[in-house]
Write a protein that holds these residues in place. Structure first.
Motif, PDB file in Angstrom:
ATOM      1  N   ASP A  72       0.847  -1.195   0.000  1.00  0.00           N
ATOM      2  CA  ASP A  72       0.000   0.000   0.000  1.00  0.00           C
ATOM      3  C   ASP A  72       0.881   1.243   0.000  1.00  0.00           C
ATOM      4  OD1 ASP A  72       1.018  -0.042   2.510  1.00  0.00           O
ATOM      5  OD2 ASP A  72      -0.799  -0.808   3.449  1.00  0.00           O
ATOM      6  N   THR A 106       1.405  -8.536  13.153  1.00  0.00           N
ATOM      7  CA  THR A 106      -0.050  -8.636  13.009  1.00  0.00           C
ATOM      8  C   THR A 106      -0.383  -8.769  11.532  1.00  0.00           C
ATOM      9  OG1 THR A 106      -0.049  -6.227  13.088  1.00  0.00           O
ATOM     10  CG2 THR A 106      -0.772  -7.358  15.061  1.00  0.00           C
ATOM     11  N   ARG A 107      -1.475  -9.467  11.293  1.00  0.00           N
ATOM     12  CA  ARG A 107      -1.923  -9.658   9.909  1.00  0.00           C
ATOM     13  C   ARG A 107      -3.291  -9.036   9.738  1.00  0.00           C
ATOM     14  NH1 ARG A 107      -0.129 -13.746   6.343  1.00  0.00           N
ATOM     15  NH2 ARG A 107       1.617 -14.915   7.133  1.00  0.00           N
ATOM     16  N   ARG A 108      -3.523  -8.457   8.570  1.00  0.00           N
ATOM     17  CA  ARG A 108      -4.860  -7.977   8.219  1.00  0.00           C
ATOM     18  C   ARG A 108      -5.185  -8.494   6.837  1.00  0.00           C
ATOM     19  NH1 ARG A 108      -5.993  -2.335   7.335  1.00  0.00           N
ATOM     20  NH2 ARG A 108      -8.234  -2.405   7.116  1.00  0.00           N
ATOM     21  N   HIS A 109      -6.342  -9.166   6.706  1.00  0.00           N
ATOM     22  CA  HIS A 109      -6.732  -9.814   5.448  1.00  0.00           C
ATOM     23  C   HIS A 109      -5.568 -10.663   4.923  1.00  0.00           C
ATOM     24  CE1 HIS A 109     -10.153  -7.232   5.670  1.00  0.00           C
ATOM     25  NE2 HIS A 109      -9.456  -6.137   5.424  1.00  0.00           N
ATOM     26  N   ARG A 111      -2.488 -10.246   5.221  1.00  0.00           N
ATOM     27  CA  ARG A 111      -1.263  -9.509   4.922  1.00  0.00           C
ATOM     28  C   ARG A 111      -0.543  -9.115   6.196  1.00  0.00           C
ATOM     29  NH1 ARG A 111      -3.730  -5.481   0.422  1.00  0.00           N
ATOM     30  NH2 ARG A 111      -3.876  -7.074  -1.186  1.00  0.00           N
ATOM     31  N   GLN A 113       1.230  -6.803   8.631  1.00  0.00           N
ATOM     32  CA  GLN A 113       1.188  -5.343   8.810  1.00  0.00           C
ATOM     33  C   GLN A 113       2.507  -4.857   9.396  1.00  0.00           C
ATOM     34  OE1 GLN A 113      -1.818  -3.352   8.110  1.00  0.00           O
ATOM     35  NE2 GLN A 113      -1.887  -5.261   6.950  1.00  0.00           N
ATOM     36  N   THR A 115       4.792  -1.703  11.019  1.00  0.00           N
ATOM     37  CA  THR A 115       4.591  -0.417  11.684  1.00  0.00           C
ATOM     38  C   THR A 115       5.962   0.177  12.005  1.00  0.00           C
ATOM     39  OG1 THR A 115       4.055   0.547  13.822  1.00  0.00           O
ATOM     40  CG2 THR A 115       4.150  -1.827  13.759  1.00  0.00           C
ATOM     41  N   GLN A 302     -17.844  -6.091  -1.882  1.00  0.00           N
ATOM     42  CA  GLN A 302     -16.539  -6.092  -1.191  1.00  0.00           C
ATOM     43  C   GLN A 302     -15.662  -7.229  -1.692  1.00  0.00           C
ATOM     44  OE1 GLN A 302     -19.469  -5.846   0.259  1.00  0.00           O
ATOM     45  NE2 GLN A 302     -19.451  -4.002   1.505  1.00  0.00           N
TER      46      GLN A 302
END
Ligand SMILES: Nc1nc2c(ncn2[C@@H]2O[C@H](COP(=O)(O)OP(=O)(O)OP(=O)(O)O)[C@@H](O)[C@H]2O)c(=O)[nH]1
Ligand SMILES: [Mg+2]
Length: 505
Positions: A72, A106-109, A111, A113, A115, A302
């Protein structure tokens, strides 16, 4: 198994140890040299570089087989991130002042993440991710901020890493991604690689160009990947490009990355599209917006949005065509998308061109760094140390072999008929690194058979190298191949003498 001039790693180690002693009292220089010494035993480091949004992180994800690199627009794309092998996932942030901080995983969808823990990209030297991926056992992948990033600082991270010796941790090879070749890509590539290694042949052999986002070539038409292949071939044949990298490969990283994360409900949407009448299907696939709104293909807005983000519109089109052609499972579709994406060729270059020569390349990298240091910060023994560096470089043929392997693959070496082309490719490790493979024998070949085949091959390449009717390029190639046979013979076990009648004493 690796190859390369026997002992060049030992010799590099010796010269580094001598140099560390010669820099007695100069802590910073000794630290750089010690880092190179440690690096001789580490996996090869390959950086993915290129302009902003060229597709670097997507290609890293495709190579690793999981979405670990952020794609992203977040601030994490502005810091250099190392992906190295580790027994369990782990992520650390190395601050510009040298401190290191553990990062939450941490994963989101699906992926990972990343930081920066509230730090600005300028306050971060790099992120180091450890991941248990088979690819990372072979190589460490380095994701770099796009050159020409919004902040000059992020760009500088990349140029420092690839071209300058400041960090003392340069990379061994570069995959340079460009969307379509622009003059400034050539200039950037020149700047990046020019400063990295002393020897131009070495720089070229360790740089691969990738025509990225290949599915977008030709406006996403179904024949885009074929057009991209033609364009990549033209780039690879361009003398300016040839002076900078050893090959140009078309890759649609998104297809490979997206295919691998496809779920059954994504597949069901493609299957529904495949069942539609052609005109209806084409109407739905005319744009991303139309596809998102197309309730007729099932799923939710979605899930359709997620699917088109994962594969791109081209990937959805191609996926539908492949389902129509009989593919019936997500795994099968993932394999076919990865195959068509061109990822396999990048993996092959890494497996056959780069990793077998890791020892030679890290040694040459260390030698180049030492030579630079000796010139910038001379010590009383500099001349003797430089002479040792020169001898190590002169005795190491790995860069010439790598370049030749790329040239033979591209069929740009004159005077090699079909049989010799196949023999040259095998000998240079195109089919694998075991001696029997390199000589075109069966796995069951005896040590005698291997030694005999290597001697015959050596004789043939030597004869071609001495053939006054052959062109300069042919003879040069034959010399490199003869040398490869010599090294191969050198590495074979000493044979026991043929058994005969007992000798009377
Ligand atoms: N169609 C298509 N899009 C792609 C491909 N590869 C990447 N993209 C998209 O291009 C955008 C940028 O991709 P990244 O992989 O983040 O590119 P990057 O070079 O790492 O970008 P920066 O780190 O921000 O410089 C994302 O939206 C990707 O989904 C591809 O092969 N085809
Ligand atoms: Mg990126």
């Amino acid at each position: 198994m690796t190859w390369g001039a026997k002992g060049s790693q030992d010799r590099a180690r010796r010269v580094l140890v001598e140099a560390i002693a010669a820099y007695e009292g100069c802590e910073a220089e000794q630290q750089i040299l010690r880092a190179h010494l440690t690096r001789l035993d580490e996996p090869l480091r390959i950086a993915l570089a290129g302009k902003v949004k060229a597709g670097k992180s997507t290609l890293i994800n495709a190579l690793i087989g999981e979405e670990v690199a952020p794609t992203d627009a977040g601030e994490c794309t502005m810091v250099t991130t190392w992906y190295r092998h580790g027994p369990a996932p782990r992520s650390r942030l190395i601050r510009a002042d040298g401190d290191s901080l553990e990062l939450p995983l941490t994963r989101r969808h699906g992926r990972l993440q990343h930081t920066l823990l509230g730090l600005t990209p300028q306050q971060v030297a790099r992120i180091e991710v450890e991941w248990p991926s088979p690819m990372l056992q072979q190589v460490t992948l380095v994701d770099t901020p796009g050159i020409g990033s919004l902040t000059a600082e992020a760009s500088r991270h990349t140029t420092d890493l690839l071209a300058a010796e400041a960090t003392g941790r340069p990379v061994d090879a570069v995959i340079y991604l460009f969307k379509s070749r622009h003059a400034d890509d050539l200039t950037m590539l020149q700047e990046l690689r020019g400063g990295a290694v002393t020897d131009a042949a070495h720089a070229v052999a360790t740089t691969i160009g990738v025509l990225s986002r290949a599915d977008e070539v030709g406006g996403g038409r179904l024949d885009s990947l074929i057009s991209a292949k033609d364009i990549a071939t033209r780039h690879a044949e361009d003398p300016q490009m040839q002076a900078l990298c050893s090959d140009v490969l078309p890759v649609a990283g998104l297809l490979a990355q997206g295919g691998r994360t496809l779920r059954q409900d994504d597949f069901d949407i493609l299957a529904a599209l495949a069942r539609m009448e052609r005109v209806d299907r084409e109407a739905v696939l005319v744009s991303v917006g139309r596809f998102q709104d197309a309730d007729a293909v099932g799923g939710t807005p979605q899930s359709r949005t997620a699917l088109v983000a994962r594969l791109g519109l081209f990937g959805v089109r191609l996926g539908t065509v492949l389902v129509r052609q009989g593919i019936s499972r997500p795994g099968e579709l993932a394999d076919e998308l990865a195959r068509r994406s061109g990822l396999g060729m990048v993996e092959r270059v890494i497996a056959t061109q780069f990793t077998p020569r890791a020892a030679a390349l890290t040694s040459l990298g260390a030698v180049s760094a030492l030579e630079r240091l000796l010139r910038v910060r001379p010590v009383p023994d500099a001349e003797a140390l430089l002479a040792q560096c020169e001898a190590i470089r002169a005795g190491e043929y790995a860069p010439q072999e790598m370049r030749l392997l790329a040239d033979v693959r591209q069929a740009t070496v004159p005077g090699l008929d079909e049989r010799r082309t196949a023999a040259a490719l095998r000998l240079l490790g195109d089919q694998g690194v075991q001696p029997w493979r390199r000589l075109g024998l069966r796995e069951t070949a005896s040590a005698d058979d291997v030694a005999r085949a290597a001697s015959e091959s050596l004789a043939e390449w030597r004869a071609l190298a001495a053939d006054s009717w052959a062109t300069q390029s042919t003879r040069r190639a034959a010399r490199v191949l003869a040398r490869a046979c010599e090294e191969l013979l050198d590495g074979l076990p000493v044979l026991s003498p043929p058994s005969g009648p007992p000798v009377a004493t």
